[in-house]
Scaffold this motif. Structure first.
Motif, PDB file in Angstrom:
ATOM      1  N   ARG A  80       0.838  -1.206   0.000  1.00  0.00           N
ATOM      2  CA  ARG A  80       0.000   0.000   0.000  1.00  0.00           C
ATOM      3  C   ARG A  80       0.866   1.246   0.000  1.00  0.00           C
ATOM      4  NH1 ARG A  80      -4.946  -0.481  -2.145  1.00  0.00           N
ATOM      5  NH2 ARG A  80      -5.611  -2.597  -1.724  1.00  0.00           N
ATOM      6  N   GLY A 118     -12.339  -7.215  -4.072  1.00  0.00           N
ATOM      7  CA  GLY A 118     -11.091  -6.445  -4.104  1.00  0.00           C
ATOM      8  C   GLY A 118     -11.432  -4.997  -3.816  1.00  0.00           C
ATOM      9  N   CYS A 119     -12.075  -4.774  -2.663  1.00  0.00           N
ATOM     10  CA  CYS A 119     -12.739  -3.479  -2.420  1.00  0.00           C
ATOM     11  C   CYS A 119     -11.801  -2.400  -1.912  1.00  0.00           C
ATOM     12  CB  CYS A 119     -13.902  -3.666  -1.451  1.00  0.00           C
ATOM     13  SG  CYS A 119     -13.393  -4.110   0.229  1.00  0.00           S
ATOM     14  N   GLY A 120     -10.538  -2.736  -1.610  1.00  0.00           N
ATOM     15  CA  GLY A 120      -9.629  -1.719  -1.076  1.00  0.00           C
ATOM     16  C   GLY A 120     -10.203  -1.099   0.184  1.00  0.00           C
ATOM     17  N   GLY A 174     -17.478  -6.789   1.178  1.00  0.00           N
ATOM     18  CA  GLY A 174     -16.200  -6.561   0.521  1.00  0.00           C
ATOM     19  C   GLY A 174     -15.283  -7.753   0.705  1.00  0.00           C
ATOM     20  N   GLU A 217     -11.260  -8.238   0.673  1.00  0.00           N
ATOM     21  CA  GLU A 217     -10.051  -7.418   0.632  1.00  0.00           C
ATOM     22  C   GLU A 217      -8.927  -8.101   1.421  1.00  0.00           C
ATOM     23  OE1 GLU A 217      -8.886  -4.779  -0.981  1.00  0.00           O
ATOM     24  OE2 GLU A 217      -7.089  -5.195   0.172  1.00  0.00           O
ATOM     25  N   TYR A 230      -7.424  -2.426   6.342  1.00  0.00           N
ATOM     26  CA  TYR A 230      -8.656  -1.688   6.046  1.00  0.00           C
ATOM     27  C   TYR A 230      -9.897  -2.297   6.715  1.00  0.00           C
ATOM     28  CZ  TYR A 230      -6.083   0.575   2.166  1.00  0.00           C
ATOM     29  OH  TYR A 230      -5.204   1.276   1.401  1.00  0.00           O
ATOM     30  N   HIS A 231      -9.759  -3.494   7.286  1.00  0.00           N
ATOM     31  CA  HIS A 231     -10.951  -4.246   7.706  1.00  0.00           C
ATOM     32  C   HIS A 231     -11.769  -3.557   8.788  1.00  0.00           C
ATOM     33  CE1 HIS A 231      -9.815  -8.444   5.930  1.00  0.00           C
ATOM     34  NE2 HIS A 231      -9.716  -7.468   5.056  1.00  0.00           N
ATOM     35  N   VAL A 289     -16.940  -7.913   5.742  1.00  0.00           N
ATOM     36  CA  VAL A 289     -15.644  -8.037   5.084  1.00  0.00           C
ATOM     37  C   VAL A 289     -15.082  -9.448   5.180  1.00  0.00           C
ATOM     38  CG1 VAL A 289     -13.330  -7.072   4.903  1.00  0.00           C
ATOM     39  CG2 VAL A 289     -15.162  -5.668   5.791  1.00  0.00           C
ATOM     40  N   SER A 338     -11.423 -11.709   4.051  1.00  0.00           N
ATOM     41  CA  SER A 338     -10.032 -11.553   3.629  1.00  0.00           C
ATOM     42  C   SER A 338      -9.752 -12.215   2.295  1.00  0.00           C
ATOM     43  CB  SER A 338      -9.089 -12.187   4.655  1.00  0.00           C
ATOM     44  OG  SER A 338      -9.186 -11.505   5.858  1.00  0.00           O
ATOM     45  N   VAL A 344      -8.828  -5.048 -10.384  1.00  0.00           N
ATOM     46  CA  VAL A 344      -8.366  -6.158  -9.545  1.00  0.00           C
ATOM     47  C   VAL A 344      -7.833  -7.316 -10.394  1.00  0.00           C
ATOM     48  CG1 VAL A 344      -9.035  -7.824  -7.759  1.00  0.00           C
ATOM     49  CG2 VAL A 344     -10.044  -5.542  -7.759  1.00  0.00           C
TER      50      VAL A 344
END
Ligand SMILES: [Zn+2]
Length: 295
Positions: free
Chosen positions: A62, A103-105, A122, A124, A129-130, A140, A142, A163
């Protein structure tokens, strides 16, 4: 060395051999990398995968590509990209639906549709970010395995923005999305277009900017259609989006650098509206998009 993900052919042609982007604009690899085109199906790939799945789950990735691992920075950087996506797909695809962004970032797109969707989910890999995603009301996961375990055949609408070019196994990614969808559900996907207008202009500096360590696969309309069809989808509709005005192309030709929009005030909205319309309808946009159905 990576094999073609779409067919069983091991033969390929080298279409680029040189330095490629490695992080934010201006950062390049120290070694040359080969980009190859499969002789069997035409799918283009990096011959050697320089990154690992662990890397994508790290702060390091990131920071290399976004200069930060903070979710607030992600949102600030990516909010402006979301409205054109929603405009193209339409609110109806999300109203009262179970929507999943694969792949929601940092969740900038999910935030936009959560007001009308029945549920927002999401997937991700970056766990940093979770907590924020959950606190903003999104469920969410992983990875696809855990999402598939909970939502097989239940999702109405899946989105995927930028993605497919990153994942190690695009065919498996699409098959997982197919499993998640309910019958009649739709997936909307965008990925970088190998037929980008600037690729056609054969600017070497653009090639080394376009190819990058984080992108293992490079699609055009043909290879994208083939891979989604192979994953089981039907009703495949290909289209294009272009995010850059005419000045961006001119500046690439003049300065061999990405400048973004609005850098030459010679041109106004009349030219740019015609420009975008032409580039998108001619299939030369920076993004190739596909809408598809699980029938
Ligand atoms: Zn192939």
């Amino acid at each position: 060395m990576t094999d073609c993900d779409l067919c069983n052919t091991n033969e390929y042609d080298v279409i680029y051999d040189g330095r490629i982007r490695d992080g934010v604009v201006g950062k390049e690899t120290e070694m040359d990398h080969k980009v190859v085109k499969c002789q069997g199906c035409g799918l283009v790939r990096l011959l050697e995968n320089p990154l690992s799945m662990e890397y994508y789950q790290s702060d390091e990735y990131r920071k290399a590509y976004n200069e930060t691992a903070e979710v607030s920075d992600y949102i600030e950087m990516h909010d402006s990209e979301q409205m054109p996506r929603l405009n193209k797909i339409g609110v109806h695809a999300f109203r009262d639906k179970i929507a999943l962004d694969y792949g929601c970032g940092g969740g900038a797109f999910l935030d936009l549709v959560s007001g009308v969707a029945n549920k927002t989910i999401g997937i991700e890999p970056f766990s940093g970010y979770h907590e924020s995603l959950t606190s903003r009301g999104h469920e969410v996961f992983s990875d696809s395995d855990s999402a598939v375990a909970s939502y097989t055949g239940q999702v109405d609408t899946i989105t995927s923005f930028g993605v497919l070019e990153h994942v190690e196994n695009p065919s498996q990614y699409l098959k997982d999305a197919f499993s998640l969808l309910k019958k009649g559900g739709k997936m909307y996907l965008e990925t970088d277009n190998l037929d980008d207008l600037l690729m056609k202009l054969e600017i070497n500096d653009f090639d080394r900017f376009f190819y990058r360590t984080a992108h293992l696969w490079y699609f055009d309309a043909q290879t994208l259609s083939k891979i989604v069809e192979q994953a089981g989808f039907s009703g495949i509709e290909i289209s294009f989006r272009h995010n850059f005005d005419i000045s961006n192309a001119m500046m690439w030709l003049r300065d061999k650098k990405p400048t973004g929009n609005g850098k030459l005030n010679l041109f106004d909205s009349r030219v740019n509206a015609a420009w975008i319309n032409f580039v998108e309808t001619a299939g030369l946009g920076d993004l190739v998009c596909v809408e598809m159905t699980k029938s």
